[in-house]
Design a protein around this motif. Sequence first.
Motif, mmCIF file in Angstrom:
data_model
loop_
_atom_site.group_PDB
_atom_site.id
_atom_site.type_symbol
_atom_site.label_atom_id
_atom_site.label_comp_id
_atom_site.label_asym_id
_atom_site.label_seq_id
_atom_site.Cartn_x
_atom_site.Cartn_y
_atom_site.Cartn_z
ATOM 1 N N ASN A 60 -2.704 5.598 -14.917
ATOM 2 C CA ASN A 60 -2.997 4.168 -14.810
ATOM 3 C C ASN A 60 -2.496 3.597 -13.489
ATOM 4 O OD1 ASN A 60 -4.373 3.857 -17.229
ATOM 5 N ND2 ASN A 60 -2.511 3.521 -18.405
ATOM 6 N N ARG A 61 -1.318 4.029 -13.061
ATOM 7 C CA ARG A 61 -0.814 3.560 -11.770
ATOM 8 C C ARG A 61 -1.712 4.033 -10.632
ATOM 9 N NH1 ARG A 61 4.269 5.171 -13.893
ATOM 10 N NH2 ARG A 61 5.480 3.378 -14.645
ATOM 11 N N ASP A 62 -2.160 5.281 -10.718
ATOM 12 C CA ASP A 62 -3.057 5.821 -9.684
ATOM 13 C C ASP A 62 -4.339 5.007 -9.598
ATOM 14 O OD1 ASP A 62 -1.249 7.785 -9.073
ATOM 15 O OD2 ASP A 62 -2.285 9.379 -10.159
ATOM 16 N N ARG A 63 -4.847 4.564 -10.747
ATOM 17 C CA ARG A 63 -6.073 3.771 -10.776
ATOM 18 C C ARG A 63 -5.855 2.418 -10.099
ATOM 19 N NH1 ARG A 63 -10.022 5.418 -14.388
ATOM 20 N NH2 ARG A 63 -10.679 3.288 -14.843
ATOM 21 N N ILE A 64 -4.736 1.795 -10.400
ATOM 22 C CA ILE A 64 -4.446 0.489 -9.798
ATOM 23 C C ILE A 64 -4.235 0.625 -8.293
ATOM 24 C CG2 ILE A 64 -2.775 -1.401 -9.724
ATOM 25 C CD1 ILE A 64 -2.363 -1.000 -12.722
ATOM 26 N N VAL A 65 -3.507 1.666 -7.897
ATOM 27 C CA VAL A 65 -3.278 1.896 -6.466
ATOM 28 C C VAL A 65 -4.600 2.153 -5.752
ATOM 29 C CG1 VAL A 65 -2.276 3.499 -4.788
ATOM 30 C CG2 VAL A 65 -0.903 2.698 -6.718
ATOM 31 N N ALA A 66 -5.498 2.927 -6.383
ATOM 32 C CA ALA A 66 -6.801 3.230 -5.776
ATOM 33 C C ALA A 66 -7.599 1.953 -5.535
ATOM 34 C CB ALA A 66 -7.582 4.187 -6.672
ATOM 35 N N ILE A 67 -7.582 1.036 -6.497
ATOM 36 C CA ILE A 67 -8.276 -0.246 -6.327
ATOM 37 C C ILE A 67 -7.571 -1.072 -5.259
ATOM 38 C CG2 ILE A 67 -8.873 -2.437 -7.434
ATOM 39 C CD1 ILE A 67 -9.163 -0.889 -10.066
ATOM 40 N N GLY A 68 -6.238 -1.088 -5.345
ATOM 41 C CA GLY A 68 -5.463 -1.891 -4.402
ATOM 42 C C GLY A 68 -5.659 -1.488 -2.959
ATOM 43 N N THR A 69 -5.898 -0.192 -2.700
ATOM 44 C CA THR A 69 -6.077 0.245 -1.316
ATOM 45 C C THR A 69 -7.342 -0.357 -0.707
ATOM 46 O OG1 THR A 69 -7.158 2.291 -2.092
ATOM 47 C CG2 THR A 69 -4.812 2.415 -1.543
ATOM 48 N N MET A 70 -8.366 -0.575 -1.530
ATOM 49 C CA MET A 70 -9.573 -1.201 -0.993
ATOM 50 C C MET A 70 -9.301 -2.654 -0.612
ATOM 51 S SD MET A 70 -13.393 -1.958 -2.511
ATOM 52 C CE MET A 70 -12.885 -3.544 -3.229
ATOM 53 N N PHE A 71 -8.640 -3.382 -1.507
ATOM 54 C CA PHE A 71 -8.354 -4.783 -1.214
ATOM 55 C C PHE A 71 -7.394 -4.905 -0.038
ATOM 56 C CE2 PHE A 71 -10.309 -5.154 -5.312
ATOM 57 C CZ PHE A 71 -10.987 -6.356 -5.240
ATOM 58 N N LYS A 72 -6.489 -3.953 0.108
ATOM 59 C CA LYS A 72 -5.593 -3.942 1.258
ATOM 60 C C LYS A 72 -6.386 -3.747 2.540
ATOM 61 C CE LYS A 72 -1.481 -3.920 3.148
ATOM 62 N NZ LYS A 72 -0.615 -5.125 3.129
ATOM 63 N N TYR A 73 -7.391 -2.901 2.475
ATOM 64 C CA TYR A 73 -8.261 -2.647 3.629
ATOM 65 C C TYR A 73 -8.919 -3.939 4.097
ATOM 66 C CZ TYR A 73 -12.581 -1.108 5.993
ATOM 67 O OH TYR A 73 -13.623 -0.951 6.879
ATOM 68 N N PHE A 74 -9.457 -4.711 3.153
ATOM 69 C CA PHE A 74 -10.135 -5.958 3.518
ATOM 70 C C PHE A 74 -9.149 -7.072 3.859
ATOM 71 C CE2 PHE A 74 -13.647 -3.753 1.423
ATOM 72 C CZ PHE A 74 -14.636 -3.953 2.384
ATOM 73 N N GLU A 75 -7.935 -6.996 3.301
ATOM 74 C CA GLU A 75 -6.893 -7.949 3.694
ATOM 75 C C GLU A 75 -6.514 -7.728 5.162
ATOM 76 O OE1 GLU A 75 -2.305 -9.246 2.451
ATOM 77 O OE2 GLU A 75 -3.166 -7.373 1.721
ATOM 78 N N LEU A 76 -6.329 -6.468 5.541
ATOM 79 C CA LEU A 76 -5.947 -6.156 6.911
ATOM 80 C C LEU A 76 -7.063 -6.469 7.904
ATOM 81 C CD1 LEU A 76 -4.065 -2.770 6.359
ATOM 82 C CD2 LEU A 76 -3.063 -5.005 6.855
ATOM 83 N N SER A 77 -8.307 -6.415 7.435
ATOM 84 C CA SER A 77 -9.437 -6.734 8.322
ATOM 85 C C SER A 77 -9.722 -8.226 8.371
ATOM 86 C CB SER A 77 -10.694 -5.980 7.870
ATOM 87 O OG SER A 77 -11.150 -6.475 6.618
ATOM 88 N N GLY A 78 -8.950 -9.009 7.617
ATOM 89 C CA GLY A 78 -9.080 -10.460 7.652
ATOM 90 C C GLY A 78 -10.190 -11.034 6.808
ATOM 91 N N GLN A 79 -10.793 -10.216 5.924
ATOM 92 C CA GLN A 79 -11.914 -10.706 5.116
ATOM 93 C C GLN A 79 -11.473 -11.314 3.790
ATOM 94 O OE1 GLN A 79 -15.669 -8.376 5.399
ATOM 95 N NE2 GLN A 79 -14.405 -6.865 6.474
ATOM 96 N N ILE A 80 -10.233 -11.047 3.373
ATOM 97 C CA ILE A 80 -9.635 -11.732 2.231
ATOM 98 C C ILE A 80 -8.214 -12.116 2.617
ATOM 99 C CG2 ILE A 80 -11.037 -10.580 0.454
ATOM 100 C CD1 ILE A 80 -8.675 -8.728 -0.117
ATOM 101 N N GLU A 81 -7.693 -13.136 1.933
ATOM 102 C CA GLU A 81 -6.363 -13.636 2.266
ATOM 103 C C GLU A 81 -5.255 -12.709 1.766
ATOM 104 O OE1 GLU A 81 -5.487 -16.196 4.147
ATOM 105 O OE2 GLU A 81 -7.598 -16.546 4.609
ATOM 106 N N ASN A 82 -5.409 -12.251 0.514
ATOM 107 C CA ASN A 82 -4.362 -11.444 -0.105
ATOM 108 C C ASN A 82 -4.968 -10.341 -0.955
ATOM 109 O OD1 ASN A 82 -1.855 -13.084 0.590
ATOM 110 N ND2 ASN A 82 -3.107 -14.648 -0.435
ATOM 111 N N ASN A 83 -4.205 -9.284 -1.153
ATOM 112 C CA ASN A 83 -4.596 -8.194 -2.045
ATOM 113 C C ASN A 83 -4.199 -8.582 -3.468
ATOM 114 O OD1 ASN A 83 -4.856 -5.860 -3.549
ATOM 115 N ND2 ASN A 83 -3.369 -4.677 -2.365
ATOM 116 N N PRO A 84 -5.158 -8.916 -4.336
ATOM 117 C CA PRO A 84 -4.824 -9.385 -5.687
ATOM 118 C C PRO A 84 -4.191 -8.313 -6.572
ATOM 119 C CG PRO A 84 -7.185 -9.031 -5.501
ATOM 120 C CD PRO A 84 -6.614 -8.889 -4.117
#
Length: 265
Positions: free
Chosen positions: A74-98
């Motif tokens: 379950n942690r691996d699944r959450i981390v896998a999703i989180g890495t995508m949102f982190k990618y878009f956070e770092l690229s400035g397309q979203i404010e925060n990684n939810p």
Amino acid sequence: LENPDSILLSDATEEFLEDQKGRVSQHYIDLKRRVLSDLKVFTGNVPIQSITKRVAGNYVRKEVLGNGRSAKTNRDRIVAIGTMFKYFELSGQIENNPFNGMSVLIKADKASPKKRAYTVEELPVLINGLSEQKRFQFFMPFVEIALYSGMRAEEVCQLGVDQCKNGMFEVKKGKTVNASRKIPIHSHLKPLVDQLVKDSKDGFLIQSLKVDKKGKRSTYVLKRFGAYKTKLGFDVTTDFHSLRRTFATALENAEVPPNVAAQLM
């Protein structure tokens, strides 16, 4: 009006996974695709900018918790999703990684019973059962080689015929960086190994094994072995790896020096 900078979850997934190629293994890319697809089923194909902390929390509570998977999975699944949102956070397309910090919602698994070696009394039950039950007889080489060499299941399954010569098993790679080693072929195993080498048609000591998505040859063997030993009445404190524990116990009982035992295992 729709935000012109918004990006749909499906498009975000494809952009992110394309970026991941060459960075991580194909297995991990496939995992990320699966979990992001599950997220899309839950949220719909919405802009990623609309996936808030509340939405992420609801997904974790409703779709991740209580699904029967291990805490690590379950942690691996959450981390896998989180890495995508982190990618878009770092690229400035979203404010925060939810999904940042969401793994704290995953409770640790209850402690599993401690695994152990097979006892002297249990080994005949385990081995005799193989010869008595025809559909499990193909386990005999795995069990005997593991028991008399201390090798891990995948090490046994990966042995090539060219790694069984001059009276030695040569393990070229394994679970750890120190797994490469040479192990004397026990006299009890010599007739078996000679026959397996003679019969092999694919270069492996134990031929025709099904390979899983990660390239492992032991996965399906271990699953069937689990069913076999359970059928014989063994509980969760024993598994295939218990054969390696039994080998280690035998070395200890024979007062083999620790440095020599370490070289063998």
